[in-house]
Design a protein around this motif. Structure first.
Motif, short mmCIF file in Angstrom:
data_model
loop_
_atom_site.label_atom_id
_atom_site.label_comp_id
_atom_site.label_asym_id
_atom_site.label_seq_id
_atom_site.Cartn_x
_atom_site.Cartn_y
_atom_site.Cartn_z
N GLU A 142 -20.90 -9.65 43.80
CA GLU A 142 -22.22 -10.07 43.33
C GLU A 142 -23.21 -8.92 43.52
N SER A 143 -24.29 -9.00 42.76
CA SER A 143 -25.31 -7.94 42.87
C SER A 143 -26.69 -8.55 42.71
N ILE A 144 -27.69 -7.79 43.09
CA ILE A 144 -29.09 -8.18 42.91
C ILE A 144 -29.72 -7.16 41.97
N HIS A 145 -30.38 -7.67 40.92
CA HIS A 145 -31.05 -6.81 39.95
C HIS A 145 -32.56 -6.80 40.21
N LEU A 146 -33.24 -5.88 39.55
CA LEU A 146 -34.69 -5.75 39.72
C LEU A 146 -35.42 -7.07 39.49
N SER A 147 -34.99 -7.81 38.45
CA SER A 147 -35.67 -9.06 38.10
C SER A 147 -35.49 -10.15 39.14
N GLN A 148 -34.57 -9.97 40.08
CA GLN A 148 -34.30 -10.98 41.10
C GLN A 148 -35.05 -10.72 42.41
N ILE A 149 -35.80 -9.63 42.47
CA ILE A 149 -36.55 -9.30 43.68
C ILE A 149 -37.83 -10.13 43.73
N ASN A 150 -38.11 -10.73 44.87
CA ASN A 150 -39.37 -11.46 45.05
C ASN A 150 -40.48 -10.45 45.30
N MET A 151 -41.41 -10.35 44.36
CA MET A 151 -42.46 -9.35 44.45
C MET A 151 -43.74 -9.92 45.04
N PRO A 152 -44.50 -9.10 45.78
CA PRO A 152 -45.80 -9.55 46.28
C PRO A 152 -46.74 -9.87 45.12
N LYS A 153 -47.70 -10.70 45.38
CA LYS A 153 -48.68 -11.09 44.36
C LYS A 153 -49.41 -9.86 43.83
N LEU B 256 -39.23 -3.28 34.38
CA LEU B 256 -39.02 -4.57 33.71
C LEU B 256 -39.92 -4.75 32.50
N ALA B 257 -41.02 -4.01 32.46
CA ALA B 257 -41.92 -4.08 31.30
C ALA B 257 -41.34 -3.34 30.10
N LEU B 258 -40.27 -2.57 30.34
CA LEU B 258 -39.66 -1.77 29.28
C LEU B 258 -38.54 -2.51 28.55
N GLY B 259 -38.20 -3.72 29.03
CA GLY B 259 -37.17 -4.50 28.37
C GLY B 259 -35.99 -4.83 29.27
N ALA B 260 -35.17 -5.79 28.82
CA ALA B 260 -34.05 -6.30 29.61
C ALA B 260 -33.03 -5.21 29.95
N SER B 261 -32.91 -4.21 29.11
CA SER B 261 -31.93 -3.15 29.36
C SER B 261 -32.28 -2.30 30.58
N HIS B 262 -33.52 -2.44 31.07
CA HIS B 262 -33.96 -1.67 32.23
C HIS B 262 -33.87 -2.48 33.52
N ASP B 263 -33.26 -3.65 33.44
CA ASP B 263 -33.11 -4.50 34.63
C ASP B 263 -31.93 -4.02 35.46
N SER B 264 -32.13 -2.92 36.15
CA SER B 264 -31.04 -2.24 36.86
C SER B 264 -30.58 -3.01 38.09
N SER B 265 -29.33 -2.74 38.46
CA SER B 265 -28.79 -3.27 39.71
C SER B 265 -29.42 -2.50 40.87
#
Length: 202
Positions: free
Chosen positions: A158-169, A176-185
């Motif tokens: 299993e892995s964690i991608h950028l989109s799965q990180i809980n970000m501060p407010k 991630l603003a550049l598109g789904a292809s930039h959702d790196s592991s």
């Protein structure tokens, strides 16, 4: 956000050029520049020992700093640091002025929690950290010193991608603003290595 604070004393410098910079370094100081905002860039000098003592602090690189220039305080972030190619010394520093609501794009370190105690590690898996920092968009007053990535429930394969990180407010990952292809592991857990010689004997 941490309550860690950093302050540096500086003096203005009028002499510029390679010769002036060499003289400064002989005096135990380094040349630096402060730019940004509506004020003209200012050439300054900072004690080499003073800046050196801060460089071991990870937060120094992703923090709003206070620069005291001849009694006047400036809020800045460290934008660039030129180190000597082989000596443990700093040659030059660039600082950018910031205001509380100013939009910034800054690289922030990632801190990985539960690396040794997550499900995958307990099962013998190998934790592979892919990214150690991430570029974020935020304002100066929401700039985090680091971002936590919790591996607690991560298992083998299993892995964690950028989109799965809980970000501060108020903080967003720029990629991630550049598109789904930039959702790196960011981190993955690989199966334990199999000893081929033992396998052959079996």
């Amino acid at each position: 956000m941490s309550q860690e604070t950093f302050a540096l004393d500086a003096t203005r410098r009028d002499d510029q050029g390679k010769g002036a910079s060499r003289r400064l370094r002989r005096e135990g100081k380094i040349p630096a520049i402060v730019y940004g905002g509506e004020t003209a860039p200012v050439a300054i000098a900072i004690s080499h020992n003073e800046i050196l003592k801060h460089l071991d602090h990870e937060a120094f690189y992703s923090h709003v700093l206070t620069l005291n220039i001849a009694g006047t305080e400036e809020k800045v972030i460290l934008r660039d640091l030129h180190r000597h190619p082989y000596k443990p010394s700093v040659m030059h520093a660039d600082f950018q002025r910031v205001t509380a609501q100013q939009a910034l794009r800054v690289s922030v370190p990632l801190h990985f929690l539960n690396k040794e105690t997550c499900a995958g590690a307990k099962a013998g898996g190998i934790v592979n950290i892919v990214l150690t920092e991430v570029e974020v968009d935020c304002t100066a007053d929401t700039l985090p010193e680091f971002i936590e990535v919790d591996l607690k429930n991560l298992n083998v394969n299993e892995s964690i991608h950028l989109s799965q990180i809980n970000m501060p407010k108020g903080v967003k990952i720029h990629a991630l603003a550049l598109g789904a292809s930039h959702d790196s592991s960011v981190v993955a857990i690989h199966p334990p290595k199999v000893d081929k010689s033992v396998e052959a004997e079996g």
